[in-house]
Scaffold this active site. Structure first.
Site, PDB file in Angstrom:
ATOM      1  N   GLY A 134       4.900   1.214   0.073  1.00  0.00           N
ATOM      2  CA  GLY A 134       5.755   0.778  -1.019  1.00  0.00           C
ATOM      3  C   GLY A 134       5.584  -0.681  -1.371  1.00  0.00           C
TER       4      GLY A 134
ATOM      5  N   GLY B 121      -2.507  -2.358  -7.607  1.00  0.00           N
ATOM      6  CA  GLY B 121      -1.654  -3.541  -7.567  1.00  0.00           C
ATOM      7  C   GLY B 121      -1.467  -4.163  -8.943  1.00  0.00           C
ATOM      8  CG  ASP B 122      -4.862  -5.315 -10.980  1.00  0.00           C
ATOM      9  OD1 ASP B 122      -4.535  -6.308 -10.308  1.00  0.00           O
ATOM     10  OD2 ASP B 122      -6.024  -4.863 -11.000  1.00  0.00           O
TER      11      ASP B 122
ATOM     12  N   GLY C 140       0.827  -1.200   0.000  1.00  0.00           N
ATOM     13  CA  GLY C 140       0.000   0.000   0.000  1.00  0.00           C
ATOM     14  C   GLY C 140       0.861   1.250   0.000  1.00  0.00           C
TER      15      GLY C 140
END
Length: 313
Positions: free
Chosen positions: A225, A251-252, A222
């Protein structure tokens, strides 16, 4: 070329509100609908950056027709199914708080699952550089579906990057043969049965999973890092502080950024963090383009101090 598999894609509807209050009538400031599903997001992000990508996904019903339209010129193989492609809703607030309402999606028959895997195998035979399997599994799919995907990828010599959670992640991680696992901290904690709080504890937990026969882990943290953990090396990177508009798809994008670039693990991790940082600064499931991504302000190091606390990074 990077191939993606999204067994449970969606049409993602984003609603922007000033403040989400239960039980109230709220005014929506902006709405948008975009093609969704983790593997679809990876492919769209790659294509937007000029990287060859191709998506494999099932589609069905009116939702499937809408999804196909929203995919635009993304190269793809769509597998027709009887069920209705799901629609998800994300409600975002000005401070970046995002409330997601994810539908379960259709139930796939055993025949539809076999057809989906056959479509994937046909694309694996074309020798992509990576295959990315990601997202939740639809009803009807066995928990070991990604294990079967890993076996297929290995049979064609194609490295697999996996981004999922719960039982499907556990099954694939235990079976091994995943070149790159991309859990977040919560998903890693589920795998090892405890929540690591320091860089050293995260590294130890990741290597416990890698010892099953997996290659490396890209662990997103998150706002703190991300860590890359290999069998020998560890790198950490964090992006600059930005105004968070939506965390959906970040995240993708981080995974896409890592796969899109060559170089050392630290160099690729810097790109992953830059792509993820750009994603959170954009509304809804809007994916960053080349003009949005920069490594300026990204901090990184090899062999970070194992005593560093994750919540202090």
């Amino acid at each position: 070329m990077i191939l993606t598999l999204t067994p449970n894609p969606s049409v993602d509807h984003t609603l922007e509100v000033d403040d989400l209050v239960r039980g109230e009538v709220l005014r929506v400031r902006a709405t948008r609908a975009q093609a969704g599903g983790k593997g679809v997001n990876v492919a769209r992000a790659l294509l937007g950056a000029g990287v060859d990508a191709r998506a494999v996904l099932p589609v069905g019903g009116g939702g499937g027709a809408e999804l196909t339209t929203l995919l635009g010129d993304l190269p793809r193989v769509t597998v027709p199914i009887e069920g209705e492609t799901r629609g998800n809703v994300a409600v975002t607030e000005p401070d970046g708080t995002t409330t997601k309402l994810n539908a379960a999606g259709p139930t796939l028959s055993s025949t539809e699952i076999r057809t989906l895997l056959q479509a994937l195998e046909d694309e694996l035979a074309k020798d992509p550089d990576w295959v990315v399997a990601s997202g939740s599994l639809p009803a009807g799919a066995p928990d070991d579906l990604y294990v079967r995907v890993a076996e297929l990828a290995a049979s064609y010599g194609v490295p697999l990057a996996l981004d999922t959670s719960g039982a499907p992640l556990g099954a694939a991680a235990r079976a091994g043969s995943v070149e790159l696992l991309k859990p977040n901290l919560e998903e890693l904690a589920d795998l090892v049965g405890h929540t690591p709080t320091t860089v050293g504890a995260v590294t130890e937990a990741a290597r416990e999973v890698l010892a099953k026969g997996n290659g490396a882990a890209l662990i997103t943290l998150g706002g703190h890092g991300a860590l890359y953990v290999g069998l020998e090396e560890v790198s950490w990177a964090r992006g600059p502080r930005v105004r968070t508009r939506s965390t959906v798809g970040a995240g993708d994008c981080a995974l896409a950024g890592f796969l899109a670039h060559e170089g050392t693990p630290e160099e690729r991790l810097r790109q992953a963090v830059a792509w993820g940082t750009a994603a959170v600064s954009l509304p809804g499931t809007t994916l960053p383009g080349p003009g949005d991504v920069t490594t300026d302000g990204v901090t990184s190091t090899n062999d970070p101090d194992p005593q560093w606390r994750i919540d202090k990074l």
